[in-house]
Scaffold this active site. Structure first.
Site, mmCIF file in Angstrom:
data_model
loop_
_atom_site.group_PDB
_atom_site.id
_atom_site.type_symbol
_atom_site.label_atom_id
_atom_site.label_comp_id
_atom_site.label_asym_id
_atom_site.label_seq_id
_atom_site.Cartn_x
_atom_site.Cartn_y
_atom_site.Cartn_z
ATOM 1 N N SER A 17 -10.236 -0.178 6.963
ATOM 2 C CA SER A 17 -9.545 0.148 5.713
ATOM 3 C C SER A 17 -8.975 -1.051 4.973
ATOM 4 O O SER A 17 -8.732 -0.975 3.779
ATOM 5 C CB SER A 17 -8.418 1.154 5.987
ATOM 6 O OG SER A 17 -8.929 2.437 6.221
ATOM 7 N N SER B 42 -9.521 2.441 2.947
ATOM 8 C CA SER B 42 -8.506 3.119 2.161
ATOM 9 C C SER B 42 -7.577 2.160 1.410
ATOM 10 O O SER B 42 -6.747 2.607 0.613
ATOM 11 C CB SER B 42 -7.667 4.013 3.080
ATOM 12 O OG SER B 42 -6.954 3.248 4.050
ATOM 13 N N LYS C 62 0.833 -1.201 0.000
ATOM 14 C CA LYS C 62 0.000 0.000 0.000
ATOM 15 C C LYS C 62 0.870 1.255 0.000
ATOM 16 O O LYS C 62 1.892 1.318 0.702
ATOM 17 C CB LYS C 62 -0.903 -0.042 1.240
ATOM 18 C CG LYS C 62 -1.928 1.071 1.355
ATOM 19 C CD LYS C 62 -2.793 0.848 2.587
ATOM 20 C CE LYS C 62 -3.848 1.941 2.752
ATOM 21 N NZ LYS C 62 -4.729 1.686 3.909
#
Length: 521
Positions: free
Chosen positions: A216, A192, A117
């Protein structure tokens, strides 16, 4: 200054594909190497690692499969936003040389290409967290979790997309744009960790490391039809995660880093690599997670919470929960649908208070002063009042809230004295429409025709977040239109292997997940 080897995937798919195809290694990988599958990049990580150990494929050959697939599939998906092809090739070649010379892997992920990420700092590779303020941020050291990946032999291929500073339930930012849901481009991939989940679903990587504060990791996994584990709080080091800003040594007390994968077994593989004390504690501390509580699904004591007035789920989600209950009972597991560890509404309100409080750490002095002044003029029960009063609470109030959290943890512990896991909905619905162009106050979701608040998407996920419990989200079915549906499995603190084991047992009984079209590109 951005390093020259940091390549953006924003280049056209045609140019990227041509570049990949021009390399001899790419042509060799398409031929399948020495008996390896030409589509090995779509296999589970453990299968890829087994092929690497048998030397039926080299790390470089497997990497070229990934690079070719990324070049073809990623432009429409926009999941991988920074690609380090040169650095990955160098790392893959080094992994191959080491294995040829010694016959021994460096670690559990030796030679395996994967992504991380874009909220996790990577040494020498741009890390933006989707923020224009960090456009040129090239860290000088890895996040602790990324260092764990490299030490285990992983080959870091690139970074996956996030909303600005990880602060949305869908994934879009001014630097890279919107990540599409791999099953339906009009739907959100979630946030996210939307880029990581979409990349795993589409076969751009077998594994990714994301972060989870308010779902997330688990919300994107549910929407993209993959597996995610929010590990028990504190067992994976978080230094080097943005936010907080680059250079901060602390993270939110509610933040956890964890794996995304296409199988439950691969969750366990990556958990073994990530679970460790922070480097400063490593001289004396160890993380030794217990084995699963039971060996057979029939022996598990499973609580099930199908729905709740505080956050009703839709008909498709109820049907998936019904099927899971049927499978559990047919396997002989003990199923309890009546006992509740906590009150969903009360737990969620405490979660929100603690989340808003921890997010205030990096506010500017002027901004925080404005919030304090605004909170003095707004009742706590007014619209926006909870946010302002929680964000600006005095330390004494936070201590009281933290005491309430510990009491809540005690209630969960009492529940798990008689239950091994709790199965809940992951989300109220399948992936909702992408609302990137809609201002946040105007966004909403629809549940069985009823308009509901936008942030209801994470109400069920919030059950585990503030009380440090491990939770797996796994695909469990699909809608008539082909969108993935998921369930959540919550377990006792530090019983991460138990929730992964239950997911493995259920996966063998549930229909095989349907791969998204992008995986066939």
């Amino acid at each position: 200054m951005i390093l020259r080897r940091t390549l953006l995937v924003a280049c056209t798919a045609v140019a990227a594909a041509a570049a990949m195809a021009a390399t001899p290694a790419a042509a060799h990988s398409r031929a399948g190497g020495r008996g390896a599958r030409a589509d090995l990049h779509l296999a589970p990580a453990r299968e890829q690692l087994a092929a690497l150990r048998r030397r039926t494929i080299t790390s470089r050959e497997l990497l070229e499969q990934y690079l070719l697939h990324i070049a073809k599939a990623n432009p429409a998906l926009n999941a991988v936003v920074t690609l380090d092809a040169a650095g990955a090739r160098a790392a893959a070649d080094a992994a191959d040389r080491h294995l040829a010379a010694t016959g021994k892997p460096l670690g559990a992920l030796h030679g395996l290409p994967l992504t991380v990420k874009d909220a996790l700092e990577t040494k020498g590779l741009r890390t933006t967290c989707g923020s224009p303020d960090l456009t040129a941020h090239v860290p000088e050291r890895d996040a602790d979790a990324v260092a764990r990946l490299r030490a285990a032999g992983a080959v870091i291929v690139g970074k996956t997309n996030v909303p600005v500073m990880c602060q949305d339930l869908q994934t879009s930012n001014p630097l890279f744009g919107t990540t599409k849901n791999p099953y339906d481009a009009t739907r959100t991939a979630g946030g996210s960790s939307g880029g990581p989940a979409a990349a795993v679903a589409a076969g751009l990587t077998s594994l990714d490391v994301g972060s989870d504060l308010a779902g997330s990791l688990r919300l994107p996994a549910a929407y993209c039809g993959v597996y995610a584990l929010r590990p028990s709080g504190g067992i994976v080091p978080t230094r080097g995660h943005i936010p907080r800003p680059p250079g901060w040594l602390t993270s939110s007390d509610m933040l956890t880093l964890g794996p995304l994968a296409r199988t439950a077994d691969d969750l366990g593989l990556l958990l073994d690599v990530l679970a460790a004390p922070a480097p400063a504690d490593a001289a004396a501390w160890r993380v030794e997670l217990p084995a699963p509580r039971r060996k057979r699904l029939a022996d598990f004591r499973v609580g099930v919470w199908r729905d709740d007035p505080y956050c009703h789920v839709d008909g498709d989600t109820r049907r998936v929960l019904d099927e899971v209950v049927r499978l559990l009972r047919s396997a002989g597991a003990g199923v309890d649908e009546t006992a509740r560890p906590v009150d969903l509404a009360g737990s969620d309100r405490l979660f929100q208070r603690l989340m808003y409080a921890t997010a205030s750490a990096t506010a500017t002095d002027a901004g925080f002063a404005e919030d304090v002044a605004a909170a003095e003029k707004v009742p706590a029960d007014a619209p926006g009042g909870l946010f302002l009063h929680a964000r600006t609470m005095r330390h004494r109030d936070w201590l009281r809230a933290n005491e309430e959290r510990e009491e809540l943890r005690g209630r969960w512990a009492a529940y798990f004295a008689t239950h091994d896991v709790l199965v809940t909905p992951a989300t109220p619905t399948a992936a909702v429409a992408d609302q990137t162009a809609v201002p946040v106050p105007e966004r909403y979701i629809t549940v069985d025709g009823e308009r509901r608040p936008y942030f209801d998407q994470t109400a069920w996920l919030n059950l585990a977040g503030h009380v440090r419990l491990p939770a797996v989200v796994m695909p469990a079915g699909r809608t008539a239109g082909g969108l993935p549906l998921a369930v959540q499995i919550i377990g006792p603190y530090l019983d991460d292997r138990t929730v992964v084991a239950v997911a493995e047992h259920l996966a063998r009984r549930l229909p095989e997940p349907v791969r998204p079209p992008a995986s066939a590109e």
